[in-house]
Design a protein around this motif. Structure first.
Motif, PDB file in Angstrom:
ATOM      1  N   ASP A  30      20.644 -28.501  -7.692  1.00  0.00           N
ATOM      2  CA  ASP A  30      21.006 -29.711  -8.441  1.00  0.00           C
ATOM      3  C   ASP A  30      21.570 -29.351  -9.821  1.00  0.00           C
ATOM      4  N   GLU A  31      20.932 -28.402 -10.480  1.00  0.00           N
ATOM      5  CA  GLU A  31      21.416 -27.970 -11.810  1.00  0.00           C
ATOM      6  C   GLU A  31      22.843 -27.431 -11.705  1.00  0.00           C
ATOM      7  N   ALA A  32      23.051 -26.569 -10.708  1.00  0.00           N
ATOM      8  CA  ALA A  32      24.384 -25.972 -10.540  1.00  0.00           C
ATOM      9  C   ALA A  32      25.413 -27.058 -10.227  1.00  0.00           C
ATOM     10  N   CYS A  33      25.013 -28.024  -9.395  1.00  0.00           N
ATOM     11  CA  CYS A  33      25.939 -29.108  -9.018  1.00  0.00           C
ATOM     12  C   CYS A  33      26.299 -29.963 -10.235  1.00  0.00           C
ATOM     13  N   LYS A  34      25.312 -30.172 -11.106  1.00  0.00           N
ATOM     14  CA  LYS A  34      25.608 -30.962 -12.315  1.00  0.00           C
ATOM     15  C   LYS A  34      26.618 -30.233 -13.197  1.00  0.00           C
ATOM     16  N   LYS A  35      26.523 -28.904 -13.203  1.00  0.00           N
ATOM     17  CA  LYS A  35      27.492 -28.134 -14.011  1.00  0.00           C
ATOM     18  C   LYS A  35      28.885 -28.190 -13.383  1.00  0.00           C
ATOM     19  N   LEU A  86      23.030 -27.672   1.097  1.00  0.00           N
ATOM     20  CA  LEU A  86      24.434 -28.026   1.329  1.00  0.00           C
ATOM     21  C   LEU A  86      24.651 -29.539   1.294  1.00  0.00           C
ATOM     22  N   GLU A  87      23.613 -30.282   1.647  1.00  0.00           N
ATOM     23  CA  GLU A  87      23.716 -31.745   1.508  1.00  0.00           C
ATOM     24  C   GLU A  87      23.943 -32.080   0.030  1.00  0.00           C
ATOM     25  N   ARG A  88      23.174 -31.432  -0.846  1.00  0.00           N
ATOM     26  CA  ARG A  88      23.337 -31.688  -2.294  1.00  0.00           C
ATOM     27  C   ARG A  88      24.729 -31.246  -2.768  1.00  0.00           C
ATOM     28  N   VAL A  89      25.156 -30.077  -2.288  1.00  0.00           N
ATOM     29  CA  VAL A  89      26.481 -29.580  -2.671  1.00  0.00           C
ATOM     30  C   VAL A  89      27.562 -30.540  -2.161  1.00  0.00           C
ATOM     31  N   GLY A  90      27.359 -31.069  -0.963  1.00  0.00           N
ATOM     32  CA  GLY A  90      28.345 -31.983  -0.359  1.00  0.00           C
ATOM     33  C   GLY A  90      28.617 -33.204  -1.222  1.00  0.00           C
ATOM     34  N   ARG A  91      27.634 -33.622  -1.999  1.00  0.00           N
ATOM     35  CA  ARG A  91      27.848 -34.785  -2.879  1.00  0.00           C
ATOM     36  C   ARG A  91      28.923 -34.495  -3.916  1.00  0.00           C
ATOM     37  N   GLU A  92      29.129 -33.215  -4.239  1.00  0.00           N
ATOM     38  CA  GLU A  92      30.171 -32.850  -5.219  1.00  0.00           C
ATOM     39  C   GLU A  92      31.555 -32.810  -4.580  1.00  0.00           C
ATOM     40  N   GLY A  93      31.602 -32.891  -3.272  1.00  0.00           N
ATOM     41  CA  GLY A  93      32.902 -32.908  -2.599  1.00  0.00           C
ATOM     42  C   GLY A  93      32.968 -31.883  -1.482  1.00  0.00           C
ATOM     43  N   THR A  94      33.796 -32.193  -0.493  1.00  0.00           N
ATOM     44  CA  THR A  94      33.919 -31.313   0.677  1.00  0.00           C
ATOM     45  C   THR A  94      34.560 -29.972   0.297  1.00  0.00           C
ATOM     46  N   GLY A  95      35.374 -29.971  -0.761  1.00  0.00           N
ATOM     47  CA  GLY A  95      35.998 -28.712  -1.194  1.00  0.00           C
ATOM     48  C   GLY A  95      34.951 -27.720  -1.658  1.00  0.00           C
ATOM     49  N   ALA A 259      25.699 -30.944   7.257  1.00  0.00           N
ATOM     50  CA  ALA A 259      24.889 -31.132   6.046  1.00  0.00           C
ATOM     51  C   ALA A 259      25.771 -31.613   4.888  1.00  0.00           C
ATOM     52  N   GLY A 260      26.932 -30.994   4.741  1.00  0.00           N
ATOM     53  CA  GLY A 260      27.833 -31.410   3.665  1.00  0.00           C
ATOM     54  C   GLY A 260      28.262 -32.856   3.824  1.00  0.00           C
ATOM     55  N   CYS A 261      28.498 -33.268   5.065  1.00  0.00           N
ATOM     56  CA  CYS A 261      28.931 -34.651   5.326  1.00  0.00           C
ATOM     57  C   CYS A 261      27.824 -35.651   4.983  1.00  0.00           C
ATOM     58  N   VAL A 262      26.572 -35.262   5.197  1.00  0.00           N
ATOM     59  CA  VAL A 262      25.461 -36.143   4.808  1.00  0.00           C
ATOM     60  C   VAL A 262      25.529 -36.358   3.286  1.00  0.00           C
ATOM     61  N   GLY A 263      25.793 -35.281   2.561  1.00  0.00           N
ATOM     62  CA  GLY A 263      25.924 -35.387   1.106  1.00  0.00           C
ATOM     63  C   GLY A 263      27.081 -36.292   0.705  1.00  0.00           C
ATOM     64  N   ASP A 270      25.866 -44.074  -3.094  1.00  0.00           N
ATOM     65  CA  ASP A 270      25.479 -44.178  -4.513  1.00  0.00           C
ATOM     66  C   ASP A 270      26.595 -44.826  -5.329  1.00  0.00           C
ATOM     67  N   GLU A 271      27.814 -44.377  -5.075  1.00  0.00           N
ATOM     68  CA  GLU A 271      28.954 -44.911  -5.825  1.00  0.00           C
ATOM     69  C   GLU A 271      29.165 -46.390  -5.510  1.00  0.00           C
ATOM     70  N   ALA A 272      29.049 -46.759  -4.228  1.00  0.00           N
ATOM     71  CA  ALA A 272      29.275 -48.161  -3.830  1.00  0.00           C
ATOM     72  C   ALA A 272      28.209 -49.076  -4.431  1.00  0.00           C
TER      73      ALA A 272
END
Ligand SMILES: Cc1cc2nc3c(=O)[nH]c(=O)nc-3n(C[C@H](O)[C@H](O)[C@H](O)COP(=O)(O)OP(=O)(O)OC[C@H]3O[C@@H](n4cnc5c(N)ncnc54)[C@H](O)[C@@H]3O)c2cc1C
Length: 407
Positions: A30-35, A86-95, A259-263, A270-272
């Motif tokens: 989560d910390e890394a994703c926030k960065k 990877l679910e958490r990472v997926g929230r930052e985008g599929t890229g 897993a990424g797609c779940v994210g 969350d956005e909606a």
């Protein structure tokens, strides 16, 4: 093997509680994703490769999460823990998530499973420490869903192999230092083998693919082999076992996509929800309009269904990994992973489409993440087994192999 049977058998033992150890891993992710978020935002709008994914996740020691602690920065996480990450990472985008699928799921895990001790010692520590990036080269310009039709060839001369051919649409392809590449013996269409190719190998070159529909921040490469010299010790796994190696890699790869797609679906929800509480039309927050509520409800149901399928598949993968010779466990995991990838890829695309709808015109701008998710997650219905290939795979499992649509 009946679906009902599997469900009933697992009901009593399925436990998705997040353990204390998993919570620690997830807080680091989560910390890394926030960065990464503000950098990813900027790169996306500038349509350029995000070169901070590597250093940020390297600093967080997350570049070898499911790799054994015996190798460098490997953290020894099981499949469910890795899927949660990877679910958490997926929230930052599929890229961002695709980087991990290429480097870790398709690259490192395949090397860990099929490599000999010398190969693992030579490469895994460097890859887990982010000193070498990995990629997986199976697809070719004329061989996608049918990898058995690939044309890249190898020839044995003295103590080396020489590869000729090309690979297309390879995640991390033009930035990778070490690539798992599949080829047939020259002049043959059987006996496929896998090779570990270093970027600086004689006769190897790569370039980034431009004008993609999405994933502007992530690298997708074209690879060329012209009498590319590969030392004998870089043959991965038994000679002639290339297809088995490729299919086993796809199990890890597909789980990472699911897993990424779940994210992605979670981020769309969350956005909606957030936007529905801010935007006012007809003197009401749009969240008070019941037809907007329907979009939110539908995203949430698809998300949870995708999540459960993915966690179930991850647990099946761990069971199979713990008993690698057990074909029944492997087949079960393979099927569950196919279901999870197929469902989650479609759920995330549907979630992105609904989130764009909730955002209205603002959803039509890459300034907002739903638009990015919509174009980026589309690839999840194509790579690592298209929707159609997975539909057939799942159906044949139930119908019996005599119903194979193709061989
Ligand atoms: C961004 C991106 C990243 C990728 N990363 C990697 C990577 O890291 N490594 C790698 O090796 N590959 C990678 N790929 C390639 C990907 O795995 C292939 O694109 C995928 O397997 C499909 O192959 P294809 O594109 O050649 O489509 P084709 O196989 O040509 O299929 C075209 C259409 O025909 C359908 N079709 C094909 N055969 C059948 C059949 N028997 N029955 C019914 N329908 C059928 C397909 O479902 C599809 O709709 C990536 C692709 C993309 C776009």
């Amino acid at each position: 093997m009946q679906q009902e049977h599997i469900a009933a058998e697992k009901l009593a033992t399925m436990n998705f509680d997040v353990s204390d150890e998993q919570k620690i891993v997830l807080s680091v992710v989560d910390e890394a994703c926030k960065k990464i978020r503000p950098i990813e935002d900027k790169c996306y709008l500038e349509h350029r490769f995000n070169d901070m994914v590597l250093p940020i996740f390297k600093e967080a020691h997350l570049l070898g999460l499911p790799i054994s602690r015996d190798y460098g920065d490997g953290q020894g996480a099981d499949s469910l823990t890795y899927a949660l990450a990877l679910e958490r990472v997926g929230r930052e985008g599929t890229g961002v998530r695709t980087f991990f699928s290429g480097h870790t799921s398709l690259g490192q895990l395949t090397l860990q499973k099929w490599g000999n001790e010398e190969q693992k010692e030579r490469y895994l520590p460097k890859t887990t420490r982010g000193e070498m990036i990995m990629a997986f080269g199976l697809t070719e310009p004329t061989a996608g869903s049918d990898p058995a039709s690939l044309k890249t060839s190898f020839e044995e001369k003295g103590s080396d192999f020489y590869l000729n051919g090309s690979k297309a649409w390879i995640s991390n392809g033009s930035i990778a230092d070490l690539i798992i590449v599949f080829a047939y013996p020259k002049g043959k269409s059987e006996g496929m083998s896998a090779f570990l190719i270093e970027r600086n190998s004689e006769g190897f070159s790569a370039e980034a693919i431009k004008n993609k529909l999405g994933l502007p921040t992530s690298d997708t490469g074209l690879l060329y082999f012209t009498n590319c010299k590969v030392p004998r010790e870089n043959c991965l796994g038994p000679v002639g076992k290339g297809l088995s190696i490729a299919y086993s890699a796809l199990m890890s790869g597909r789980l990472s996509v699911a897993a990424g797609c779940v994210g992605v679906a979670q981020d769309c929800l969350d956005e909606a929800v957030k936007y529905s509480k801010e935007r006012i039309q007809h003197k009401k927050k749009i969240g008070k309009h019941q037809l907007v509520q329907r979009e939110i409800a539908k995203i949430s149901v698809e998300l949870e269904a995708a999540r459960l399928l993915t966690y179930r598949a991850a647990i099946a993968k761990t069971e199979s990994d713990n008993d690698p010779k057990n074909a029944e466990l492997r087949n079960k995991a393979d099927w569950m992973i196919a279901q999870a990838k197929y469902y989650a890829a479609n759920a995330s695309f549907d979630a992105a489409d609904r989130a764009v709808q909730v955002f209205g015109a603002n959803g039509f701008s890459f300034e907002n993440r739903p638009a990015r998710h919509l174009v980026d997650t589309r690839v999840c219905r194509i790579y690592e087994g298209t929707d159609q290939i997975l539909e057939q795979k799942m159906a044949v499992k139930l119908l019996g192999s005599e119903y194979e649509a193709y061989s």
